[in-house]
Design an enzyme around this catalytic site. Structure first.
Site, PDB file in Angstrom:
ATOM      1  N   ASP A  90       0.822  -1.210   0.000  1.00 28.32           N
ATOM      2  CA  ASP A  90       0.000   0.000   0.000  1.00 28.32           C
ATOM      3  C   ASP A  90       0.856   1.261   0.000  1.00 28.32           C
ATOM      4  O   ASP A  90       0.495   2.272  -0.601  1.00 28.32           O
ATOM      5  CB  ASP A  90      -0.922  -0.001   1.220  1.00 28.32           C
ATOM      6  CG  ASP A  90      -2.039  -1.027   1.097  1.00 28.32           C
ATOM      7  OD1 ASP A  90      -2.118  -1.693   0.047  1.00 28.32           O
ATOM      8  OD2 ASP A  90      -2.822  -1.165   2.044  1.00 28.32           O
ATOM      9  N   ASP A 188      -2.583  14.106  21.444  1.00 34.94           N
ATOM     10  CA  ASP A 188      -1.320  13.888  20.741  1.00 34.94           C
ATOM     11  C   ASP A 188      -1.400  14.369  19.302  1.00 34.94           C
ATOM     12  O   ASP A 188      -0.368  14.610  18.681  1.00 34.94           O
ATOM     13  CB  ASP A 188      -0.959  12.401  20.762  1.00 34.94           C
ATOM     14  CG  ASP A 188      -0.326  11.973  22.080  1.00 34.94           C
ATOM     15  OD1 ASP A 188      -0.095  12.838  22.937  1.00 34.94           O
ATOM     16  OD2 ASP A 188      -0.080  10.763  22.255  1.00 34.94           O
TER      17      ASP A 188
END
Length: 312
Positions: A90, A188
């Site tokens: 991918d 985050d």
């Protein structure tokens, strides 16, 4: 479809795929197609272009021509290629998307990597597959949404991520949609993914799976400070803006499909919109049904151990 010039993209830095690249190139040249491989192959002993041209066994017509591409050619000569073939996983497909920032030819992906959400074709049958597609059967192409992320420049991509970078503390950002303030985020980071990108970082961050035919933008907060955040899907007609407020304690960082990483200072922001240049991927089955095959094959989606019968 009429194909003459074929662009081959091999998984970068994987020397084990040089043999397959040479094998595919030889077949294409013998069948009259012009082949363009990465310029690094020109000096690879395993590829041995000079010997390759002498080995060609052409029964009818003229052999194709061998050329070498550079990243710059994907921008200035994008229309010079009729078809893209990737050898890898991918990540190699995403690299092809990154190379062709605007118009990109149809992409056929042979599965020679570790993941296979986007790579549907078995390289073992490459000659039969290409003969059928370049012949009367043609190809079925699915148009996959890409994003255009803007800091000071535009970059088509499948995933945009704003995070805390090397800072040890959380990132503080603000999320807007069509210039309307949605929320402040202490986390985050934030991952914005296309439906195609929903099986990548977005999934690892807790986002849901999204069929590639759906026109949406998946927004997933990464390790939020508040438990109230949940993944959300927005229409792809929206203009998203993620900014670093002036009173943020630290800077943030933005990346596009893991590339072009840049720091965002207080007051900076990144806008994310649907690109006008989708990614055309060759489908193994009609109507994107091969997507269900891929999530079952790679994730065992929906599998469970059958319950035992209620016997005595």
């Amino acid at each position: 479809m009429k194909v003459k010039d074929v662009f081959i993209l091999t998984k970068p830095w994987d020397q084990s795929l040089v043999v397959q690249t040479r094998q595919l190139t030889k077949w294409l040249l013998e069948n009259g197609y012009n082949v363009h491989v990465e310029n690094s192959f020109e000096g690879k002993p395993q590829f041995d272009a000079a010997a390759l041209m002498k080995e060609l066994d052409v029964t009818t017509g003229e052999p194709g021509k061998l050329g070498y591409w550079t990243p710059e050619m994907c921008t200035v000569k994008a229309g010079g290629f009729d078809f893209v073939i990737t050898l890898g996983g991918d990540g190699t497909v995403l690299y092809a998307s990154w190379l062709f920032q605007k118009v990109i030819p149809p992409v056929l992906s042979f599965a020679l990597g570790s993941l296979g959400f986007l790579t549907k074709f078995d390289f073992t049958n490459y000659a039969e597959t290409l003969s059928r597609m370049f012949g009367d059967d043609g190809v079925t192409v699915g148009l996959r949404l890409r994003f255009e992320g803007t800091i000071m420049r535009s970059i088509p991509c499948g995933n945009s991520k704003v995070d805390r970078g090397p800072n040890p503390t959380m990132a503080t950002t603000e999320l807007y949609a069509n210039d309307e303030f949605l929320t402040s985020v202490a986390a985050d980071g934030i991952c914005v993914a296309t439906p195609t990108g929903s099986t990548a970082y977005s999934l690892a961050a807790g986002g849901g799976l999204c069929h590639p035919a759906l026109p949406g933008m998946l927004v997933t907060v990464i390790c939020a400070h508040s438990l109230t955040f949940r993944p959300i899907i927005l229409p792809d007609s929206m203009v998203l803006r993620i900014g670093v407020p002036y009173n943020a304690r630290t800077t943030s960082w933005v990346s596009f499909d893991g590339r072009d990483r840049a720091e965002l200072n207080q007051g900076d922001y990144v806008t994310i919109v649907a690109s006008q240049y989708p990614l055309p991927t060759v489908q193994y089955r009609m109507d994107n049904k091969d997507w269900f095959d891929s999530i079952k094959r790679t994730m065992n989606w929906g599998d469970r151990i059958a319950q035992k019968g209620g016997g005595a």
